[in-house]
Scaffold this motif. Structure first.
Motif, PDB file in Angstrom:
ATOM      1  N   GLN A  28       0.830  -1.206   0.000  1.00  0.00           N
ATOM      2  CA  GLN A  28       0.000   0.000   0.000  1.00  0.00           C
ATOM      3  C   GLN A  28       0.866   1.259   0.000  1.00  0.00           C
ATOM      4  O   GLN A  28       0.538   2.233  -0.677  1.00  0.00           O
ATOM      5  N   ILE A  29       1.970   1.237   0.724  1.00  0.00           N
ATOM      6  CA  ILE A  29       2.886   2.376   0.714  1.00  0.00           C
ATOM      7  C   ILE A  29       3.526   2.508  -0.671  1.00  0.00           C
ATOM      8  O   ILE A  29       3.621   3.600  -1.225  1.00  0.00           O
ATOM      9  N   TYR A  30       3.961   1.371  -1.223  1.00  0.00           N
ATOM     10  CA  TYR A  30       4.536   1.367  -2.575  1.00  0.00           C
ATOM     11  C   TYR A  30       3.533   1.935  -3.584  1.00  0.00           C
ATOM     12  O   TYR A  30       3.870   2.790  -4.406  1.00  0.00           O
ATOM     13  N   TYR A  31       2.292   1.487  -3.509  1.00  0.00           N
ATOM     14  CA  TYR A  31       1.239   1.963  -4.402  1.00  0.00           C
ATOM     15  C   TYR A  31       1.082   3.484  -4.286  1.00  0.00           C
ATOM     16  O   TYR A  31       1.024   4.198  -5.291  1.00  0.00           O
ATOM     17  N   GLN A  32       1.019   3.982  -3.055  1.00  0.00           N
ATOM     18  CA  GLN A  32       0.847   5.418  -2.844  1.00  0.00           C
ATOM     19  C   GLN A  32       2.052   6.195  -3.364  1.00  0.00           C
ATOM     20  O   GLN A  32       1.903   7.279  -3.928  1.00  0.00           O
ATOM     21  N   ASN A  33       3.250   5.629  -3.191  1.00  0.00           N
ATOM     22  CA  ASN A  33       4.449   6.254  -3.754  1.00  0.00           C
ATOM     23  C   ASN A  33       4.321   6.386  -5.270  1.00  0.00           C
ATOM     24  O   ASN A  33       4.663   7.421  -5.847  1.00  0.00           O
ATOM     25  N   LEU A  34       3.857   5.318  -5.901  1.00  0.00           N
ATOM     26  CA  LEU A  34       3.709   5.333  -7.361  1.00  0.00           C
ATOM     27  C   LEU A  34       2.693   6.373  -7.803  1.00  0.00           C
ATOM     28  O   LEU A  34       2.901   7.070  -8.804  1.00  0.00           O
ATOM     29  N   ARG A  35       1.599   6.492  -7.069  1.00  0.00           N
ATOM     30  CA  ARG A  35       0.608   7.523  -7.398  1.00  0.00           C
ATOM     31  C   ARG A  35       1.251   8.901  -7.290  1.00  0.00           C
ATOM     32  O   ARG A  35       1.075   9.752  -8.156  1.00  0.00           O
ATOM     33  N   GLY A  36       1.998   9.106  -6.217  1.00  0.00           N
ATOM     34  CA  GLY A  36       2.633  10.404  -6.000  1.00  0.00           C
ATOM     35  C   GLY A  36       3.627  10.768  -7.084  1.00  0.00           C
ATOM     36  O   GLY A  36       3.614  11.901  -7.595  1.00  0.00           O
ATOM     37  N   ILE A  37       4.474   9.828  -7.477  1.00  0.00           N
ATOM     38  CA  ILE A  37       5.459  10.163  -8.517  1.00  0.00           C
ATOM     39  C   ILE A  37       4.786  10.283  -9.877  1.00  0.00           C
ATOM     40  O   ILE A  37       5.227  11.070 -10.715  1.00  0.00           O
ATOM     41  N   HIS A  38       3.716   9.559 -10.091  1.00  0.00           N
ATOM     42  CA  HIS A  38       2.938   9.709 -11.332  1.00  0.00           C
ATOM     43  C   HIS A  38       2.384  11.130 -11.427  1.00  0.00           C
ATOM     44  O   HIS A  38       2.457  11.766 -12.483  1.00  0.00           O
ATOM     45  N   TRP A  39       1.829  11.620 -10.334  1.00  0.00           N
ATOM     46  CA  TRP A  39       1.236  12.954 -10.326  1.00  0.00           C
ATOM     47  C   TRP A  39       2.286  14.060 -10.399  1.00  0.00           C
ATOM     48  O   TRP A  39       2.053  15.099 -11.011  1.00  0.00           O
ATOM     49  N   ASN A  40       3.419  13.846  -9.738  1.00  0.00           N
ATOM     50  CA  ASN A  40       4.362  14.944  -9.505  1.00  0.00           C
ATOM     51  C   ASN A  40       5.599  14.961 -10.392  1.00  0.00           C
ATOM     52  O   ASN A  40       6.399  15.891 -10.288  1.00  0.00           O
ATOM     53  N   ILE A  41       5.760  13.958 -11.245  1.00  0.00           N
ATOM     54  CA  ILE A  41       6.970  13.908 -12.079  1.00  0.00           C
ATOM     55  C   ILE A  41       7.051  15.155 -12.972  1.00  0.00           C
ATOM     56  O   ILE A  41       6.046  15.639 -13.474  1.00  0.00           O
ATOM     57  N   ARG A  42       8.265  15.654 -13.133  1.00  0.00           N
ATOM     58  CA  ARG A  42       8.509  16.847 -13.947  1.00  0.00           C
ATOM     59  C   ARG A  42       9.719  16.603 -14.842  1.00  0.00           C
ATOM     60  O   ARG A  42      10.505  15.712 -14.607  1.00  0.00           O
ATOM     61  N   GLY A  43       9.871  17.419 -15.844  1.00  0.00           N
ATOM     62  CA  GLY A  43      11.082  17.386 -16.650  1.00  0.00           C
ATOM     63  C   GLY A  43      10.875  16.809 -18.035  1.00  0.00           C
ATOM     64  O   GLY A  43       9.759  16.485 -18.452  1.00  0.00           O
TER      65      GLY A  43
END
Length: 159
Positions: A28-43
């Motif tokens: 569940q933590i891994y899943y939430q991390n993936l959601r966060g980096i999906h939303w916040n990735i830049r560049g």
């Protein structure tokens, strides 16, 4: 030894369900991390990574469901609160990760922790003759090893 309706030792399945709950919390933590980096990735790699992270979180979401259903199949109750997830997880929490290298590193570090837990469950499920859990762990491990290899190749690192 008392066998349950699955033909498995009830004491061993209770221990396996506990281990699976530990895995569930980490997933569940891994899943939430993936959601966060999906939303916040830049560049400049945004388009490629945004799609890849969605693929990974969709897969993680399916695995969360499989783990919870396996716990239920073994006769126990899966964790289902954030308090339980945070209190039982070793997977690093990624907060405000928007850089590509840091995001991919978070995935590698998370999968490294998940693989340790899954290998331990694989041993226990083998000892308990629990082919259902054993098969699930084998499948998870195979997929995640490949993902680690690919992510490390992206980082230009050896496995």
């Amino acid at each position: 030894m008392t066998l349950n309706s699955l033909g498995l030792d009830s004491t061993k399945t209770k221990g396996l369900a506990d281990d699976l709950n530990h895995l569930l919390a980490n997933f569940q933590i891994y899943y939430q991390n993936l959601r966060g980096i999906h939303w916040n990735i830049r560049g400049k790699r945004f388009f490629d990574l945004h799609v890849k992270f969605e693929e990974l979180y969709t897969d993680a979401n399916m695995k969360v469901d499989l783990i919870a259903e396996r716990i239920l199949t073994l006769g126990e109750t899966p964790f289902h609160t954030f308090e339980e997830y945070v209190g039982n997880a070793e997977v690093p929490v990624g907060k405000n990760v928007s850089q590509d290298d840091k995001a991919v590193r978070l995935i590698v570090d998370s999968l490294t922790e998940l693989l340790k837990i899954e290998r331990s469950i694989l041993e226990s499920s083998d000892e308990a003759s629990d082919e259902g859990t054993n098969s699930m762990m084998s499948d998870f491990i195979t997929e995640q090893e490949k993902t680690v290899w690919m992510m490390k190749a992206w980082l230009n690192e050896a496995v």
